[in-house]
Design a protein around this motif. Sequence first.
Motif, PDB file in Angstrom:
ATOM      1  N   CYS A 173      -6.969 -11.685 100.496  1.00 57.25           N
ATOM      2  CA  CYS A 173      -7.132 -11.196 101.103  1.00 57.25           C
ATOM      3  C   CYS A 173      -8.302 -11.963 101.970  1.00 57.25           C
ATOM      4  O   CYS A 173      -9.017 -12.012 102.958  1.00 57.25           O
ATOM      5  CB  CYS A 173      -7.165  -9.835 100.861  1.00 57.25           C
ATOM      6  N   GLU A 174      -9.136 -12.521 100.422  1.00 57.44           N
ATOM      7  CA  GLU A 174     -10.994 -12.652 100.507  1.00 57.44           C
ATOM      8  C   GLU A 174     -10.346 -13.940 100.040  1.00 57.44           C
ATOM      9  O   GLU A 174     -11.681 -14.656  99.622  1.00 57.44           O
ATOM     10  CB  GLU A 174     -11.058 -11.775  99.758  1.00 57.44           C
ATOM     11  N   TYR A 374      -8.991 -13.056 109.789  1.00 56.39           N
ATOM     12  CA  TYR A 374      -8.526 -11.797 110.605  1.00 56.39           C
ATOM     13  C   TYR A 374      -9.792 -11.595 111.694  1.00 56.39           C
ATOM     14  O   TYR A 374     -10.099 -10.805 112.308  1.00 56.39           O
ATOM     15  CB  TYR A 374      -8.605 -10.976 109.817  1.00 56.39           C
TER      16      TYR A 374
HETATM   17  O1  4AD Z   1     -17.118  -9.429 102.047  1.00 54.58           O
HETATM   18  P1  4AD Z   1     -16.175  -8.912 101.314  1.00 54.58           P
HETATM   19  O2  4AD Z   1     -15.101  -9.867 100.761  1.00 54.58           O
HETATM   20  O3  4AD Z   1     -15.334  -7.619 101.836  1.00 54.58           O
HETATM   21  C1  4AD Z   1     -14.103  -7.716 102.078  1.00 54.58           C
HETATM   22  O4  4AD Z   1     -13.198  -7.621 100.673  1.00 54.58           O
HETATM   23  C2  4AD Z   1     -12.804  -7.011 102.969  1.00 54.58           C
HETATM   24  N1  4AD Z   1     -11.419  -7.436 103.058  1.00 54.58           N
HETATM   25  C3  4AD Z   1     -14.029  -5.307 103.614  1.00 54.58           C
HETATM   26  C4  4AD Z   1     -13.045  -4.851 104.194  1.00 54.58           C
HETATM   27  O5  4AD Z   1     -13.032  -5.309 105.493  1.00 54.58           O
HETATM   28  N2  4AD Z   1     -12.211  -3.676 104.293  1.00 54.58           N
HETATM   29  O6  4AD Z   1     -16.784  -7.678  99.673  1.00 54.58           O
HETATM   30  C5  4AD Z   1     -17.096  -6.460 100.757  1.00 54.58           C
HETATM   31  C6  4AD Z   1     -18.061  -6.099  99.734  1.00 54.58           C
HETATM   32  C7  4AD Z   1     -19.205  -6.730  98.776  1.00 54.58           C
HETATM   33  O7  4AD Z   1     -20.067  -6.928 100.357  1.00 54.58           O
HETATM   34  C8  4AD Z   1     -19.760  -6.608  98.169  1.00 54.58           C
HETATM   35  O8  4AD Z   1     -20.258  -5.437  97.841  1.00 54.58           O
HETATM   36  C9  4AD Z   1     -18.407  -5.925  97.261  1.00 54.58           C
HETATM   37  O9  4AD Z   1     -17.704  -6.125  98.018  1.00 54.58           O
HETATM   38  N3  4AD Z   1     -18.598  -7.370  96.316  1.00 54.58           N
HETATM   39  C10 4AD Z   1     -18.237  -7.609  95.195  1.00 54.58           C
HETATM   40  N4  4AD Z   1     -18.805  -6.348  93.702  1.00 54.58           N
HETATM   41  C11 4AD Z   1     -19.063  -6.747  92.920  1.00 54.58           C
HETATM   42  N5  4AD Z   1     -19.038  -8.080  92.634  1.00 54.58           N
HETATM   43  C12 4AD Z   1     -18.086  -9.179  92.984  1.00 54.58           C
HETATM   44  N6  4AD Z   1     -17.747  -9.862  92.328  1.00 54.58           N
HETATM   45  C13 4AD Z   1     -17.892  -8.580  94.742  1.00 54.58           C
HETATM   46  N7  4AD Z   1     -17.561  -9.153  95.720  1.00 54.58           N
HETATM   47  C14 4AD Z   1     -17.564  -8.162  96.392  1.00 54.58           C
END
Ligand code: 4AD
Length: 474
Positions: A173-174, A374
């Motif tokens: 997804c990411e 997306y």
């Molecule tokens: O910005 P990210 O990668 O967004 C998503 O995963 C989208 N798919 C979410 C969505 O739209 N439903 O991750 C979202 C948040 C980040 O801003 C951060 O706060 C947290 O997840 N995050 C982490 N927290 C701790 N350790 C990590 N390795 C993290 N990676 C992301």
Amino acid sequence: MQSTDLTTSSTPTPRPSIDQLKADYAGEIVGWLEKITPFKSHAFLVIRDGAGLKHRIQVVCSLALIEDLTVESYVSLTGKCAKLPPKATSFHPFEFHATSLTILGKALPDYHTKCPHTAGPELKIAERHFHLRDPEFALLTKIRAQLLASFRDTFEDMGMTEITPPSFVGVECEGGSTLFHLKHPGDSGQPEMDVYLTQSSQFYLEYALPGVGDCYCIAGSYRAEKSRTRRHLTEFTHAEYECHGIMSLEDHTTKLQTMLTGVLTHLLRRAGDLLAAYSKIRTERDDRDPDEKRTKPIDLVQRLKTLIEMTKSILHLKHQDAIELLKKYQIFKDDGSEYGPRDDIPEAAERKLIDKLGVIVFLTHFPMETKSFYMKADPSDPSRAWGVDVEVPGVGEVVGSGVRESDYLTLIKQMKLQGLKEEDYREYLDQRKYGFGMTSGMGLGVDRFLCWILDLFSIRQAVTFPRYPGCVRP
Ligand code: 4AD
């Protein structure tokens, strides 16, 4: 007719927990022996059965009862509550006068060497099973629980339904670089299957949405992060939602703002007392690891009130304007050069900028090539994405979010550009073929968010059992 002998039992009276004790209680109490203070003729004990002062009681007993007692043993005491002597203060307006004591789970006498509160951060993780008995960390853990409840309160206020998505998934997804690969059992006689641990449950919320309406989840997300930073975990708690009927970027940011104010307001209502107790311990302890860089005195109730006010005036900043601000504040790349208009802003630079600004920022309009396939392109400048990262001072990014691309062909084009295979995303693409609901959504890292609220230095302090490179125990 055959008669049946039915025996009835009266409703048992459960033993009260320490916070439920009343001044006239007589009977048994149980808990961990936190402190022993012997005097000439009697001894004072502190018995604990949870986090916070209400879960502690002062016990008075004869010296005979404390023979062989060790701190942190689990004990049963019988006796009765009695009013405190005049001018005395304690956890409750009464104490417990014990007439008998039984050691149920004896602690070895070296407990105090295991993980004293003066230990450094590494030991507090290696000995987490002991550190959890520390009154400060136990309170933090209770506040964390109230934060999770506050997310649920807020999402329910916003009319959303909770979904329980899977952890094993078939597609990324990411981005592939942080995927955990695993083998999953195949059907009988079939080979094992390749699966991943989920990086985000966004797709599953998108699948559930047309049937159940706006929805959310609070679940683990997994990223095989290589770097050991103070903001990254390999497993984190991810609060995510997905809403339909989002026609503009403003529709999306309005929901984000409602969520932020809502969660913090619910937290203040639910955890004001816990925050006050936790602040008091943090203020009193003056032997912190210097890395933890906390200010004193600490009033986290006031801080939370200030953060709630901050959510009411959020700065909306376009990526290209953020690049200009980086120049203004002389925040440069590692090689000393300036950031270009389409550069991805790395997290260290981003954090420096947000710290300079000192407010909550909705960072928007990222170059499309830096964001996931997306994301919806801004109709007035398709090279920029309708994505919104929420940035907070001291921590940086806490939310990744955006409006989703609604057009099937555009989505395919963006997938190809990112080297993703159409056949892997059949279910995702089906959403665009069968009445796409114009959705947007977000994912918030609960652990980072808690760091912000509690002004913690490292994400590892916010997590009960942190997972990061090199750490999978306890
Ligand atoms: O910005 P990210 O990668 O967004 C998503 O995963 C989208 N798919 C979410 C969505 O739209 N439903 O991750 C979202 C948040 C980040 O801003 C951060 O706060 C947290 O997840 N995050 C982490 N927290 C701790 N350790 C990590 N390795 C993290 N990676 C992301």
